[in-house]
Structure formats: C-alpha cells, structure tokens
Design a protein around this motif. Structure first.
Motif: not given
Length: 79
Positions: A55-57, A62-65, A71-72, A76-79
């Motif tokens: 469950d990652v974005i 570039d989704v904002k709160t 987003l924290p 987010k997807k980091t790889a």
C-alpha cells in the motif's frame, strides 16, 4: 466505440463517485480514446501501479495531505 477491454463475466464491481479537476478528466478521456479502452481501465491501471509493492503511493504522483504538505515518506514508494 466498442471497448477492447472487458472485465471477466460476473466480476464484482462497485460504483465510485468523485470530483476531479477538468484537466484530469480530459486526460482520462484522452488516454481512454487513444488506446481504445474504457475510462475505468485507465483509472484502475493508475491505482494499481503501486499495488505490487504494498500500500504505497508512487513518488511521481506527488500526492499532498489535506493541508497541502507532502505525504510522509513511509507512505511513498521509495524503490
């Protein structure tokens, strides 16, 4: 236009009602028409981009709160 993409017969679906910016709506329509697929297929494909990694974005989204902050990092997807 007859869509080349169809769900398997009997596959469960639910309704989704939302408001999007006009440019987003136009982009969905443009992509659907250009590739001969229904609009739902574009939306489902976009959402499922991160599904294989949990469950990652994806960062590129570039989704904002709600207050406009990024987003924290753990969401987010980091790889």
């Amino acid at each position: 236009m007859a869509a080349r993409t169809r769900r398997p017969k009997g596959q469960e679906t639910v309704q989704l009602h939302m408001f999007v910016r006009p440019d987003v709506r136009q982009r969905i329509q443009t992509l659907a028409e250009a590739h001969g697929v229904p609009q739902w297929a574009i939306l489902e494909a976009a959402v499922m981009v991160g599904a294989e990694h949990g469950d990652v974005i994806p960062e590129a989204w570039d989704v904002k709160t709600p207050n406009g902050d990024p987003l924290p990092i753990d969401l987010k997807k980091t790889a």
